[in-house]
Design a protein around this motif. Structure first.
Motif, PDB file in Angstrom:
ATOM      1  N   ARG A  86       8.502   4.492   0.294  1.00 50.82           N
ATOM      2  CA  ARG A  86       7.202   5.142   0.303  1.00 50.82           C
ATOM      3  C   ARG A  86       6.352   4.491   1.394  1.00 50.82           C
ATOM      4  O   ARG A  86       6.372   3.271   1.569  1.00 50.82           O
ATOM      5  N   ALA A  87       5.600   5.319   2.119  1.00 54.66           N
ATOM      6  CA  ALA A  87       4.720   4.829   3.199  1.00 54.66           C
ATOM      7  C   ALA A  87       5.475   3.895   4.144  1.00 54.66           C
ATOM      8  O   ALA A  87       4.951   2.863   4.569  1.00 54.66           O
ATOM      9  N   LEU A  88       6.693   4.261   4.476  1.00 52.08           N
ATOM     10  CA  LEU A  88       7.531   3.414   5.333  1.00 52.08           C
ATOM     11  C   LEU A  88       7.032   3.467   6.768  1.00 52.08           C
ATOM     12  O   LEU A  88       6.978   4.539   7.388  1.00 52.08           O
ATOM     13  N   ALA A  89       6.681   2.317   7.316  1.00 48.75           N
ATOM     14  CA  ALA A  89       6.210   2.212   8.702  1.00 48.75           C
ATOM     15  C   ALA A  89       6.108   0.732   9.057  1.00 48.75           C
ATOM     16  O   ALA A  89       5.881  -0.112   8.175  1.00 48.75           O
ATOM     17  N   PRO A  90       6.259   0.387  10.324  1.00 54.18           N
ATOM     18  CA  PRO A  90       6.035  -1.011  10.723  1.00 54.18           C
ATOM     19  C   PRO A  90       4.571  -1.389  10.529  1.00 54.18           C
ATOM     20  O   PRO A  90       3.681  -0.537  10.543  1.00 54.18           O
ATOM     21  N   THR A  91       4.330  -2.661  10.343  1.00 54.13           N
ATOM     22  CA  THR A  91       2.961  -3.151  10.209  1.00 54.13           C
ATOM     23  C   THR A  91       2.812  -4.491  10.906  1.00 54.13           C
ATOM     24  O   THR A  91       3.723  -5.325  10.865  1.00 54.13           O
ATOM     25  N   ALA A  92       1.657  -4.690  11.540  1.00 48.77           N
ATOM     26  CA  ALA A  92       1.378  -5.966  12.213  1.00 48.77           C
ATOM     27  C   ALA A  92       0.924  -7.033  11.229  1.00 48.77           C
ATOM     28  O   ALA A  92       0.836  -8.212  11.589  1.00 48.77           O
ATOM     29  N   THR A  93       0.629  -6.640  10.002  1.00 56.19           N
ATOM     30  CA  THR A  93       0.134  -7.587   8.992  1.00 56.19           C
ATOM     31  C   THR A  93       0.970  -7.473   7.717  1.00 56.19           C
ATOM     32  O   THR A  93       0.489  -7.002   6.690  1.00 56.19           O
ATOM     33  N   PRO A  94       2.220  -7.893   7.768  1.00 50.86           N
ATOM     34  CA  PRO A  94       3.067  -7.776   6.561  1.00 50.86           C
ATOM     35  C   PRO A  94       2.574  -8.683   5.444  1.00 50.86           C
ATOM     36  O   PRO A  94       2.279  -9.859   5.666  1.00 50.86           O
ATOM     37  N   ARG A  95       2.471  -8.105   4.244  1.00 54.29           N
ATOM     38  CA  ARG A  95       2.012  -8.861   3.075  1.00 54.29           C
ATOM     39  C   ARG A  95       3.054  -8.875   1.959  1.00 54.29           C
ATOM     40  O   ARG A  95       3.196  -9.877   1.278  1.00 54.29           O
ATOM     41  N   GLN A  96       3.746  -7.760   1.784  1.00 53.60           N
ATOM     42  CA  GLN A  96       4.756  -7.664   0.749  1.00 53.60           C
ATOM     43  C   GLN A  96       6.137  -7.733   1.383  1.00 53.60           C
ATOM     44  O   GLN A  96       6.294  -7.506   2.589  1.00 53.60           O
ATOM     45  N   PHE A  97       7.125  -8.057   0.569  1.00 59.45           N
ATOM     46  CA  PHE A  97       8.469  -8.208   1.120  1.00 59.45           C
ATOM     47  C   PHE A  97       8.920  -6.929   1.831  1.00 59.45           C
ATOM     48  O   PHE A  97       9.539  -6.989   2.894  1.00 59.45           O
ATOM     49  N   GLU A  98       8.614  -5.774   1.243  1.00 63.23           N
ATOM     50  CA  GLU A  98       9.039  -4.516   1.851  1.00 63.23           C
ATOM     51  C   GLU A  98       8.392  -4.271   3.206  1.00 63.23           C
ATOM     52  O   GLU A  98       8.933  -3.525   4.025  1.00 63.23           O
ATOM     53  N   ASP A  99       7.247  -4.890   3.483  1.00 62.81           N
ATOM     54  CA  ASP A  99       6.659  -4.794   4.824  1.00 62.81           C
ATOM     55  C   ASP A  99       7.565  -5.467   5.848  1.00 62.81           C
ATOM     56  O   ASP A  99       7.737  -4.978   6.977  1.00 62.81           O
ATOM     57  N   HIS A 100       8.149  -6.581   5.482  1.00 65.06           N
ATOM     58  CA  HIS A 100       9.079  -7.276   6.378  1.00 65.06           C
ATOM     59  C   HIS A 100      10.352  -6.446   6.570  1.00 65.06           C
ATOM     60  O   HIS A 100      10.894  -6.380   7.684  1.00 65.06           O
ATOM     61  N   VAL A 101      10.813  -5.818   5.495  1.00 66.59           N
ATOM     62  CA  VAL A 101      11.972  -4.929   5.631  1.00 66.59           C
ATOM     63  C   VAL A 101      11.645  -3.808   6.616  1.00 66.59           C
ATOM     64  O   VAL A 101      12.440  -3.495   7.508  1.00 66.59           O
ATOM     65  N   ALA A 102      10.482  -3.204   6.468  1.00 62.99           N
ATOM     66  CA  ALA A 102      10.100  -2.088   7.336  1.00 62.99           C
ATOM     67  C   ALA A 102      10.033  -2.513   8.796  1.00 62.99           C
ATOM     68  O   ALA A 102      10.446  -1.756   9.685  1.00 62.99           O
ATOM     69  N   ASN A 103       9.530  -3.698   9.059  1.00 56.41           N
ATOM     70  CA  ASN A 103       9.430  -4.160  10.444  1.00 56.41           C
ATOM     71  C   ASN A 103      10.795  -4.370  11.086  1.00 56.41           C
ATOM     72  O   ASN A 103      10.930  -4.278  12.314  1.00 56.41           O
ATOM     73  N   TRP A 104      11.802  -4.639  10.274  1.00 59.04           N
ATOM     74  CA  TRP A 104      13.180  -4.730  10.775  1.00 59.04           C
ATOM     75  C   TRP A 104      13.854  -3.373  10.802  1.00 59.04           C
ATOM     76  O   TRP A 104      14.533  -3.007  11.772  1.00 59.04           O
ATOM     77  N   LEU A 105      13.658  -2.578   9.734  1.00 56.41           N
ATOM     78  CA  LEU A 105      14.408  -1.338   9.555  1.00 56.41           C
ATOM     79  C   LEU A 105      13.923  -0.222  10.469  1.00 56.41           C
ATOM     80  O   LEU A 105      14.755   0.526  11.018  1.00 56.41           O
ATOM     81  N   CYS A 106      12.627  -0.058  10.628  1.00 55.37           N
ATOM     82  CA  CYS A 106      12.113   1.095  11.384  1.00 55.37           C
ATOM     83  C   CYS A 106      12.604   1.116  12.830  1.00 55.37           C
ATOM     84  O   CYS A 106      13.049   2.169  13.309  1.00 55.37           O
ATOM     85  N   PRO A 107      12.560   0.007  13.574  1.00 55.56           N
ATOM     86  CA  PRO A 107      13.127   0.046  14.925  1.00 55.56           C
ATOM     87  C   PRO A 107      14.625   0.335  14.929  1.00 55.56           C
ATOM     88  O   PRO A 107      15.138   0.982  15.851  1.00 55.56           O
ATOM     89  N   LEU A 108      15.326  -0.120  13.906  1.00 54.86           N
ATOM     90  CA  LEU A 108      16.758   0.144  13.817  1.00 54.86           C
ATOM     91  C   LEU A 108      17.012   1.638  13.609  1.00 54.86           C
ATOM     92  O   LEU A 108      17.889   2.224  14.258  1.00 54.86           O
ATOM     93  N   LEU A 109      16.256   2.272  12.740  1.00 54.22           N
ATOM     94  CA  LEU A 109      16.385   3.713  12.551  1.00 54.22           C
ATOM     95  C   LEU A 109      16.092   4.459  13.847  1.00 54.22           C
ATOM     96  O   LEU A 109      16.817   5.380  14.235  1.00 54.22           O
ATOM     97  N   ALA A 110      15.020   4.065  14.525  1.00 53.84           N
ATOM     98  CA  ALA A 110      14.595   4.768  15.737  1.00 53.84           C
ATOM     99  C   ALA A 110      15.617   4.669  16.861  1.00 53.84           C
ATOM    100  O   ALA A 110      15.608   5.498  17.782  1.00 53.84           O
ATOM    101  N   ALA A 111      16.512   3.692  16.790  1.00 52.24           N
ATOM    102  CA  ALA A 111      17.535   3.521  17.822  1.00 52.24           C
ATOM    103  C   ALA A 111      18.755   4.405  17.592  1.00 52.24           C
ATOM    104  O   ALA A 111      19.730   4.309  18.339  1.00 52.24           O
ATOM    105  N   HIS A 112      18.719   5.271  16.573  1.00 51.43           N
ATOM    106  CA  HIS A 112      19.853   6.124  16.232  1.00 51.43           C
ATOM    107  C   HIS A 112      19.459   7.595  16.260  1.00 51.43           C
ATOM    108  O   HIS A 112      18.277   7.936  16.315  1.00 51.43           O
TER     109      HIS A 112
END
Length: 325
Positions: A86-112
């Motif tokens: 839900r609300a998946l997107a990179p963020t410059a201010t990660p607070r929750q664990f899933e924010d860190h996942v998103a910062n790794w995962l979103c660029p990986l998705l975009a490369a495919h």
């Protein structure tokens, strides 16, 4: 990150294979929700087949993510701090664990180019695939790859397809915001809250499908995931295997409403399964305050979740369409 997180979590992990010939870039993800492990088992089986030489990636790029959310996976539950899908997107201010996942995962998705996201569900039911919208130039989810998604839908090995996710969810968030009042805040009130892996992939110019492989503990679900991956590899010509035949006469449904729980004591009238039929006026459940929740028209119930928290999705409603007829 909250202090009670395990300190020995593994790093985020992806496995990449590249064929000698050019081809599409496919990414397969699993355990976006930590208690949905059928895709993890299928990916582990695939890695073994490739590494042993039993299966050869001949063209393109294949990236495998067996455990997308390692905290939720370690805890054996849907989410770590929140729902990653839900609300998946990179963020410059990660607070929750899933924010860190998103910062790794979103660029990986975009490369495919293509995403196959493997899930399971809580209630009993048959596997199905979630597909994106028709081609459109609207503001919510503009899209130009419906034909590609539809072709793969017919080859995954399931007989039911569901669309209408993001538009239905956006309307649900509007109702949630109205019910919560102007002073309320929270991620689940964000208009972007319905954006998960596939919606993010489409926003980056790619295309994507979510395969719901069965109930979480169904022993057949890993086989559904395995078959879908193998069929996808053959359909996209990443492997030198015959392309799977297209299924015809698939059941197609379109989501049109999402209903939230208002209180943890809201209760279903029976143990609903996804795609149980509804007639207008059927009693679906009862609110804690005694309000009876009825089906507004003929259709199906989808993703009934008796364990949902307050202000979270309780169930969806869907109607038949002719999209895959």
């Amino acid at each position: 990150m909250p202090a009670d997180h395990p300190t020995d979590l593994p790093p985020f992990k992806s496995i990449r294979y590249a064929g000698a010939a050019p081809g599409p870039r496919l990414i397969v993800t699993a355990a976006v929700h930590g208690n949905e492990t059928c895709g993890t088992r299928a990916i582990e089986r695939l890695v073994q087949a490739i590494d042993s030489g039993a299966l050869r990636i001949a063209a393109g790029v294949l990236t495998l993510v067996p455990i997308t959310n390692p905290l939720a996976y370690r805890l054996g539950r849907r989410a770590g701090d929140r729902n990653l899908n839900r609300a998946l997107a990179p963020t410059a201010t990660p607070r929750q664990f899933e924010d860190h996942v998103a910062n790794w995962l979103c660029p990986l998705l975009a490369a495919h180019d293509v995403l196959l996201d493997l899930h399971s569900f809580q209630a009993q039911g048959q596997p199905f695939v979630m597909v994106g919208p028709d081609d459109n130039t609207g503001t919510l989810e503009p899209f130009a790859h419906a034909a590609e998604e539809e072709a793969l839908v017919r080859r995954l090995g399931v007989n039911r397809a569901v669309d209408g996710w993001l538009s239905t969810y956006a309307e649900g968030v509007q109702r949630r915001r109205a019910d919560a009042g102007a002073a309320a805040a929270g991620l689940d009130l964000d208009p972007r809250y319905g954006i998960g892996t596939t919606e993010y992939m489409r926003s980056q110019g790619g295309w994507a499908l979510t395969l719901e492989c069965g109930q979480h503990d169904d022993p057949a679900a890993p086989e559904v995931a395995w078959r879908a991956i193998r069929n996808t590899l053959a359909h996209l010509r990443l492997v030198d295997e015959p392309a799977p035949p297209a299924a015809h006469g698939m059941e197609a449904l379109r989501l049109f409403e999402v209903v939230d729980k208002r209180h943890p004591d809201d209760r279903f009238s029976r143990a609903w399964q996804s795609f149980d039929a509804l007639q207008a006026g059927d009693i679906i459940g009862t609110r804690r305050d005694g309000e009876v929740v009825r089906a507004p028209c003929e259709g199906r119930i989808v993703f009934p979740n008796a364990a949902a928290d307050a202000r979270q999705e309780w169930f969806y409603l869907a109607k038949p369409t002719s999209r895959f007829g």
